[in-house]
Design a protein around this motif. Structure first.
Motif, PDB file in Angstrom:
ATOM      1  N   ALA A  37      -9.116  -5.415   8.782  1.00  0.00           N
ATOM      2  CA  ALA A  37      -8.695  -5.430   7.373  1.00  0.00           C
ATOM      3  C   ALA A  37      -9.115  -6.721   6.685  1.00  0.00           C
ATOM      4  CB  ALA A  37      -7.177  -5.252   7.270  1.00  0.00           C
ATOM      5  N   LEU A  38      -8.922  -7.853   7.339  1.00  0.00           N
ATOM      6  CA  LEU A  38      -9.310  -9.135   6.737  1.00  0.00           C
ATOM      7  C   LEU A  38     -10.811  -9.192   6.473  1.00  0.00           C
ATOM      8  CD1 LEU A  38      -7.071 -11.689   8.652  1.00  0.00           C
ATOM      9  CD2 LEU A  38      -6.832 -10.903   6.282  1.00  0.00           C
ATOM     10  N   HIS A  39     -11.609  -8.688   7.395  1.00  0.00           N
ATOM     11  CA  HIS A  39     -13.061  -8.658   7.190  1.00  0.00           C
ATOM     12  C   HIS A  39     -13.419  -7.758   6.011  1.00  0.00           C
ATOM     13  CE1 HIS A  39     -14.117 -11.072  10.628  1.00  0.00           C
ATOM     14  NE2 HIS A  39     -13.351 -10.319  11.410  1.00  0.00           N
ATOM     15  N   ARG A  40     -12.750  -6.617   5.916  1.00  0.00           N
ATOM     16  CA  ARG A  40     -13.056  -5.677   4.834  1.00  0.00           C
ATOM     17  C   ARG A  40     -12.566  -6.172   3.481  1.00  0.00           C
ATOM     18  NH1 ARG A  40     -13.020   0.283   7.587  1.00  0.00           N
ATOM     19  NH2 ARG A  40     -14.756  -0.252   8.943  1.00  0.00           N
ATOM     20  N   LEU A  41     -11.517  -6.964   3.459  1.00  0.00           N
ATOM     21  CA  LEU A  41     -11.027  -7.516   2.192  1.00  0.00           C
ATOM     22  C   LEU A  41     -12.078  -8.387   1.528  1.00  0.00           C
ATOM     23  CD1 LEU A  41      -7.294  -8.457   2.844  1.00  0.00           C
ATOM     24  CD2 LEU A  41      -8.170  -6.808   1.179  1.00  0.00           C
ATOM     25  N   VAL A  46      -9.942  -4.840  -3.414  1.00  0.00           N
ATOM     26  CA  VAL A  46      -8.781  -3.993  -3.148  1.00  0.00           C
ATOM     27  C   VAL A  46      -7.647  -4.403  -4.077  1.00  0.00           C
ATOM     28  CG1 VAL A  46      -7.063  -3.449  -1.373  1.00  0.00           C
ATOM     29  CG2 VAL A  46      -9.462  -3.632  -0.743  1.00  0.00           C
ATOM     30  N   ASP A  47      -6.905  -3.405  -4.570  1.00  0.00           N
ATOM     31  CA  ASP A  47      -5.789  -3.666  -5.479  1.00  0.00           C
ATOM     32  C   ASP A  47      -4.439  -3.686  -4.784  1.00  0.00           C
ATOM     33  OD1 ASP A  47      -7.291  -3.595  -8.081  1.00  0.00           O
ATOM     34  OD2 ASP A  47      -7.842  -1.640  -7.270  1.00  0.00           O
ATOM     35  N   LEU A  48      -4.349  -3.089  -3.591  1.00  0.00           N
ATOM     36  CA  LEU A  48      -3.080  -3.009  -2.866  1.00  0.00           C
ATOM     37  C   LEU A  48      -3.393  -2.704  -1.411  1.00  0.00           C
ATOM     38  CD1 LEU A  48       0.166  -1.416  -4.004  1.00  0.00           C
ATOM     39  CD2 LEU A  48      -0.813  -0.497  -1.915  1.00  0.00           C
ATOM     40  N   VAL A  49      -2.550  -3.211  -0.496  1.00  0.00           N
ATOM     41  CA  VAL A  49      -2.708  -2.954   0.929  1.00  0.00           C
ATOM     42  C   VAL A  49      -1.473  -2.219   1.435  1.00  0.00           C
ATOM     43  CG1 VAL A  49      -2.861  -4.004   3.233  1.00  0.00           C
ATOM     44  CG2 VAL A  49      -4.188  -4.956   1.344  1.00  0.00           C
ATOM     45  N   ILE A  50      -1.713  -1.151   2.192  1.00  0.00           N
ATOM     46  CA  ILE A  50      -0.652  -0.461   2.920  1.00  0.00           C
ATOM     47  C   ILE A  50      -0.940  -0.707   4.390  1.00  0.00           C
ATOM     48  CG2 ILE A  50       0.406   1.749   3.505  1.00  0.00           C
ATOM     49  CD1 ILE A  50      -0.632   2.797   0.776  1.00  0.00           C
ATOM     50  N   THR A  51       0.005  -1.317   5.105  1.00  0.00           N
ATOM     51  CA  THR A  51      -0.247  -1.638   6.505  1.00  0.00           C
ATOM     52  C   THR A  51       0.888  -1.166   7.402  1.00  0.00           C
ATOM     53  OG1 THR A  51      -0.776  -3.403   8.083  1.00  0.00           O
ATOM     54  CG2 THR A  51       0.749  -3.966   6.313  1.00  0.00           C
ATOM     55  N   ASP A  52       0.507  -0.767   8.595  1.00  0.00           N
ATOM     56  CA  ASP A  52       1.475  -0.458   9.630  1.00  0.00           C
ATOM     57  C   ASP A  52       1.999  -1.787  10.177  1.00  0.00           C
ATOM     58  OD1 ASP A  52       2.946   1.020  11.481  1.00  0.00           O
ATOM     59  OD2 ASP A  52       1.283   1.255  12.869  1.00  0.00           O
ATOM     60  N   LEU A  53       3.180  -1.772  10.759  1.00  0.00           N
ATOM     61  CA  LEU A  53       3.727  -2.985  11.356  1.00  0.00           C
ATOM     62  C   LEU A  53       3.083  -3.253  12.715  1.00  0.00           C
ATOM     63  CD1 LEU A  53       5.785  -5.302  11.616  1.00  0.00           C
ATOM     64  CD2 LEU A  53       7.406  -3.627  12.494  1.00  0.00           C
ATOM     65  N   ALA A  66      -1.688 -13.748   6.793  1.00  0.00           N
ATOM     66  CA  ALA A  66      -3.068 -14.164   6.533  1.00  0.00           C
ATOM     67  C   ALA A  66      -3.475 -13.864   5.089  1.00  0.00           C
ATOM     68  CB  ALA A  66      -4.021 -13.475   7.509  1.00  0.00           C
ATOM     69  N   ILE A  67      -3.052 -12.723   4.566  1.00  0.00           N
ATOM     70  CA  ILE A  67      -3.366 -12.388   3.173  1.00  0.00           C
ATOM     71  C   ILE A  67      -2.721 -13.392   2.231  1.00  0.00           C
ATOM     72  CG2 ILE A  67      -2.894 -10.702   1.332  1.00  0.00           C
ATOM     73  CD1 ILE A  67      -3.320  -8.492   3.464  1.00  0.00           C
ATOM     74  N   THR A  71      -6.241 -17.804  -0.659  1.00  0.00           N
ATOM     75  CA  THR A  71      -6.110 -18.002  -2.099  1.00  0.00           C
ATOM     76  C   THR A  71      -6.560 -16.793  -2.906  1.00  0.00           C
ATOM     77  OG1 THR A  71      -6.513 -20.347  -1.749  1.00  0.00           O
ATOM     78  CG2 THR A  71      -6.691 -19.538  -4.006  1.00  0.00           C
ATOM     79  N   ARG A  72      -7.670 -16.206  -2.521  1.00  0.00           N
ATOM     80  CA  ARG A  72      -8.235 -15.085  -3.272  1.00  0.00           C
ATOM     81  C   ARG A  72      -7.347 -13.836  -3.244  1.00  0.00           C
ATOM     82  NH1 ARG A  72     -13.849 -12.403  -1.538  1.00  0.00           N
ATOM     83  NH2 ARG A  72     -13.747 -10.581  -2.883  1.00  0.00           N
TER      84      ARG A  72
END
Length: 132
Positions: A37-41, A46-53, A66-67, A71-72
């Protein structure tokens, strides 16, 4: 177009959530864990992230941390979804800046309502003292 990233190591969850979100006109980007996910960001706006725990390599808590540290992406809304009903998981998620915490199975209407609440908040108008 509004783009939402789904981060979950369980592919059927990707497919189901992607289908629902695409029906509402959202563009969906997926990742199998927090590292991906961090690499793809960095590649996809992206406007919003939905993540599993719970995920291998980097879980949702580490991803949210990490998000928020980047800063970005620091203000990016994050919804965490989990099968866990432990209160401490919700407290941890809030502590790292997760905006919303939902438990599985997630009703698609509830998910869409949370997305809309986070992306399109209703502005609060304050009354100036001269208007009173």
């Amino acid at each position: 177009m509004t783009t939402i990233m789904i981060v979950d190591d369980y592919v059927p969850s990707h497919r189901l959530m992607s289908f629902v979100l695409e029906q509402y006109g959202y563009v969906v980007v997926t990742a199998l864990d927090g590292q991906q996910a961090l690499h793809r960001l960095d590649s996809f706006p992206v406007d919003l992230v939905i993540t599993d725990l719970t995920m291998p390599r980097m879980d949702g808590i580490e991803l949210a941390r990490a998000i928020r540290a980047h800063t970005r992406h620091a203000e990016l809304p994050i919804i965490m979804i989990t099968g866990s009903v432990k209160e401490q998981d919700e407290v941890k998620a809030a502590g790292v800046g997760v905006n919303s915490f939902l438990t599985k199975p997630v009703d698609s209407d509830d998910l869409i309502n949370e997305i809309q609440r986070l992306l399109y908040p209703i502005p609060v108008r304050t009354i100036a003292s001269s208007e009173r």
